[in-house]
Design an enzyme around this catalytic site. Structure first.
Site, PDB file in Angstrom:
ATOM      1  N   ARG A  15      42.888  31.210  35.858  1.00  0.00           N
ATOM      2  CA  ARG A  15      42.677  29.980  36.607  1.00  0.00           C
ATOM      3  C   ARG A  15      41.339  29.358  36.221  1.00  0.00           C
ATOM      4  O   ARG A  15      40.503  30.001  35.602  1.00  0.00           O
ATOM      5  CB  ARG A  15      42.715  30.264  38.120  1.00  0.00           C
ATOM      6  CG  ARG A  15      44.088  30.623  38.655  1.00  0.00           C
ATOM      7  CD  ARG A  15      44.047  31.054  40.117  1.00  0.00           C
ATOM      8  NE  ARG A  15      43.423  32.358  40.285  1.00  0.00           N
ATOM      9  CZ  ARG A  15      43.243  32.962  41.462  1.00  0.00           C
ATOM     10  NH1 ARG A  15      43.629  32.343  42.575  1.00  0.00           N
ATOM     11  NH2 ARG A  15      42.689  34.153  41.529  1.00  0.00           N
ATOM     12  N   LYS A  75      37.232  32.646  41.219  1.00  0.00           N
ATOM     13  CA  LYS A  75      36.935  33.980  41.744  1.00  0.00           C
ATOM     14  C   LYS A  75      35.440  34.176  41.945  1.00  0.00           C
ATOM     15  O   LYS A  75      34.607  33.399  41.472  1.00  0.00           O
ATOM     16  CB  LYS A  75      37.471  35.055  40.789  1.00  0.00           C
ATOM     17  CG  LYS A  75      38.993  35.128  40.778  1.00  0.00           C
ATOM     18  CD  LYS A  75      39.570  35.376  42.163  1.00  0.00           C
ATOM     19  CE  LYS A  75      39.231  36.736  42.727  1.00  0.00           C
ATOM     20  NZ  LYS A  75      39.734  36.907  44.109  1.00  0.00           N
ATOM     21  N   TYR A  94      35.796  31.238  45.766  1.00  0.00           N
ATOM     22  CA  TYR A  94      36.139  32.378  46.620  1.00  0.00           C
ATOM     23  C   TYR A  94      35.048  33.431  46.473  1.00  0.00           C
ATOM     24  O   TYR A  94      34.581  33.694  45.361  1.00  0.00           O
ATOM     25  CB  TYR A  94      37.485  32.991  46.210  1.00  0.00           C
ATOM     26  CG  TYR A  94      38.689  32.185  46.598  1.00  0.00           C
ATOM     27  CD1 TYR A  94      39.009  31.972  47.938  1.00  0.00           C
ATOM     28  CD2 TYR A  94      39.521  31.635  45.635  1.00  0.00           C
ATOM     29  CE1 TYR A  94      40.118  31.228  48.309  1.00  0.00           C
ATOM     30  CE2 TYR A  94      40.635  30.894  45.987  1.00  0.00           C
ATOM     31  CZ  TYR A  94      40.934  30.692  47.326  1.00  0.00           C
ATOM     32  OH  TYR A  94      42.029  29.948  47.681  1.00  0.00           O
ATOM     33  N   HIS A  96      34.710  36.487  49.240  1.00  0.00           N
ATOM     34  CA  HIS A  96      35.182  37.759  49.817  1.00  0.00           C
ATOM     35  C   HIS A  96      34.040  38.779  49.852  1.00  0.00           C
ATOM     36  O   HIS A  96      34.115  39.862  49.263  1.00  0.00           O
ATOM     37  CB  HIS A  96      36.374  38.299  49.031  1.00  0.00           C
ATOM     38  CG  HIS A  96      37.554  37.372  48.988  1.00  0.00           C
ATOM     39  ND1 HIS A  96      38.330  37.105  50.100  1.00  0.00           N
ATOM     40  CD2 HIS A  96      38.071  36.643  47.979  1.00  0.00           C
ATOM     41  CE1 HIS A  96      39.291  36.256  49.770  1.00  0.00           C
ATOM     42  NE2 HIS A  96      39.150  35.949  48.504  1.00  0.00           N
ATOM     43  N   GLU A 118      37.330  30.820  51.326  1.00  0.00           N
ATOM     44  CA  GLU A 118      38.191  31.527  52.292  1.00  0.00           C
ATOM     45  C   GLU A 118      37.727  31.401  53.731  1.00  0.00           C
ATOM     46  O   GLU A 118      38.471  31.804  54.648  1.00  0.00           O
ATOM     47  CB  GLU A 118      38.321  33.008  51.915  1.00  0.00           C
ATOM     48  CG  GLU A 118      37.082  33.861  52.116  1.00  0.00           C
ATOM     49  CD  GLU A 118      36.158  33.883  50.911  1.00  0.00           C
ATOM     50  OE1 GLU A 118      35.239  34.716  50.902  1.00  0.00           O
ATOM     51  OE2 GLU A 118      36.361  33.069  49.977  1.00  0.00           O
ATOM     52  N   ASP A 270      41.579  41.711  48.686  1.00  0.00           N
ATOM     53  CA  ASP A 270      40.347  40.943  48.472  1.00  0.00           C
ATOM     54  C   ASP A 270      39.340  41.174  49.585  1.00  0.00           C
ATOM     55  O   ASP A 270      38.126  41.024  49.376  1.00  0.00           O
ATOM     56  CB  ASP A 270      40.654  39.443  48.393  1.00  0.00           C
ATOM     57  CG  ASP A 270      40.936  38.984  46.974  1.00  0.00           C
ATOM     58  OD1 ASP A 270      40.466  39.652  46.040  1.00  0.00           O
ATOM     59  OD2 ASP A 270      41.633  37.978  46.809  1.00  0.00           O
ATOM     60  N   LYS A 279      42.966  50.639  46.868  1.00  0.00           N
ATOM     61  CA  LYS A 279      41.802  50.367  46.023  1.00  0.00           C
ATOM     62  C   LYS A 279      42.202  49.255  45.067  1.00  0.00           C
ATOM     63  O   LYS A 279      43.347  49.180  44.612  1.00  0.00           O
ATOM     64  CB  LYS A 279      41.352  51.615  45.260  1.00  0.00           C
ATOM     65  CG  LYS A 279      42.419  52.204  44.335  1.00  0.00           C
ATOM     66  CD  LYS A 279      41.931  53.467  43.652  1.00  0.00           C
ATOM     67  CE  LYS A 279      43.019  54.030  42.722  1.00  0.00           C
ATOM     68  NZ  LYS A 279      42.561  55.280  42.055  1.00  0.00           N
TER      69      LYS A 279
END
Length: 375
Positions: A15, A75, A94, A96, A118, A270, A279
């Site tokens: 992406r 990401k 994002y 996380h 998020e 995530d 994991k």
């Protein structure tokens, strides 16, 4: 504003932060956009497409990080990227953070202003920038589960839809939000026997109405998780606490009692995963086995359908990104929903759930986001 879009470097992540169409919107608003060379080539967005849209093509990602006032990614930044960020720069992607102390520490050291897709909200209490990827991941979870149930892939050899004369496979979905709903749509479409667990009775009523009796809706308790996981061929983990680490709802004991060759797909990975044995894995090595149960825990599932995901993500992120480009930090002061996306600022954590999980461990202070955007 000078906006930089580096190529994603996470394993099998194709992406890209901006499509050519999104670049054109930024340029039309008077902004300058730098795109790393061939950043979107693998999903059909060529350098020429970006140049036509008005972008500058840059060969070296270090130049993008050095020059840009705002970095737009998909990401979370990898360690080598975190080290190139700086105070006064905006990172929009994002993150996380709750299950990722290393990234949190590195972002704190950089001093960057980090806005997490998020945790941005809308007026209905939803998560509009997470929703499109949740839709993709929810639908993909059933594809992944069905694939891994095939005997050649280590599964039990169960066809989710069954055939005339043979009962269908049983799918258990833990969590009835966006991911769970989309997973249920795919599973019902295949003809599977679907059960959704959730702790919200209003949501269970909505799901019952949506599916018209084609699924079972069960109030989530320890007993229900134990009973339905024993019978399941495929379990989808679809729980979310915004910004916080996911609760471990399926224990090692539950997994020991599951059928050999059954499959777990943890879409909450995530945020640390909602199965005790989870994991993070990658598209390159997506599965592993614990107690004869296959675990699929790919941390960037939507990256597997990167073109669809990139377009869907840009549709959602563009309005907020333009606001940031147009107004800088003042955009967050004017919009409480965008302000909810602020996770880090000048070395301090600005999202309460992240601070609750990591603040004491890392020795990082909490800063009220309203105060952050005043500074």
């Amino acid at each position: 504003m000078l906006i930089g879009v580096p190529k994603e470097i996470k394993n099998h992540e194709y992406r890209i932060g901006l499509t050519p169409a999104a670049v054109r919107e930024y340029v039309e608003h008077g902004h300058h956009v730098m795109i790393e060379q061939n950043g979107g080539a693998s999903i059909g967005f060529t350098n020429e497409d970006y140049e036509i849209a008005g972008a500058e093509i840059v060969n070296d990602p270090k130049e993008i990080f050095a020059r840009a006032e705002m970095i737009i990614k998909v990401k979370e930044p990898q360690p080598e990227e975190c080290k190139q960020l700086r105070e006064g720069q905006i990172l929009y992607t994002y993150l996380h953070l709750a299950p990722d102390p290393t990234q949190t520490q590195l972002l704190a050291e950089s001093g960057v202003t980090a806005i997490a897709y998020e945790t941005v909200t809308d007026r209905n209490g939803g998560l509009p920038l997470l929703a499109p990827m949740s839709e993709v991941a929810g639908r993909m979870s059933i594809q992944a589960g069905a694939h891994n149930l095939e005997k050649a892939n280590g599964g039990s050899g169960t066809l989710l839809g069954g055939v005339p004369g043979v009962e269908p496979g049983k799918v258990l979905i833990i969590g009835g939000g966006v991911v769970g709903t989309q997973a249920a749509k795919m599973a019902v479409g295949l003809g599977a026997d679907v059960t959704i667990l959730d702790r919200s009775l209003p949501r269970l009523r909505q799901l019952d109405d949506i599916f018209g009796g084609r699924i079972k809706t069960i109030y989530s308790t320890v007993d229900a998780i134990d009973r339905f996981s024993r019978e399941a061929d495929l379990v989808i983990g679809a729980v979310l606490i915004p910004g916080a680490a996911a609760p471990k709802l399926l224990t090692r004991e539950h997994i020991k009692n599951m059928k050999p060759g059954s499959v777990l797909v943890d879409v909450a990975i995530d945020q640390g995963g909602c199965f005790e044995t989870s994991k993070a894995t990658t598209h390159q090595n997506p599965t592993y086995v614990v107690d004869d149960v296959i675990h699929y825990c790919v941390a960037n599932m939507p990256g597997g359908v990167a073109r669809t995901s990139t377009i869907a993500l840009n549709n959602a992120t563009l309005p907020f990104g333009l606001a940031l480009a147009n107004k800088g930090l003042k955009a967050m002061a004017a919009d409480p929903h965008l302000l909810n996306g602020l996770n880090m600022h000048k070395g301090k954590i600005t999202y309460k759930a992240v601070h609750d999980d990591l603040g004491e461990q890392l020795g990082l202070d909490y800063l009220d986001p309203n105060e952050a955007v005043k500074s």
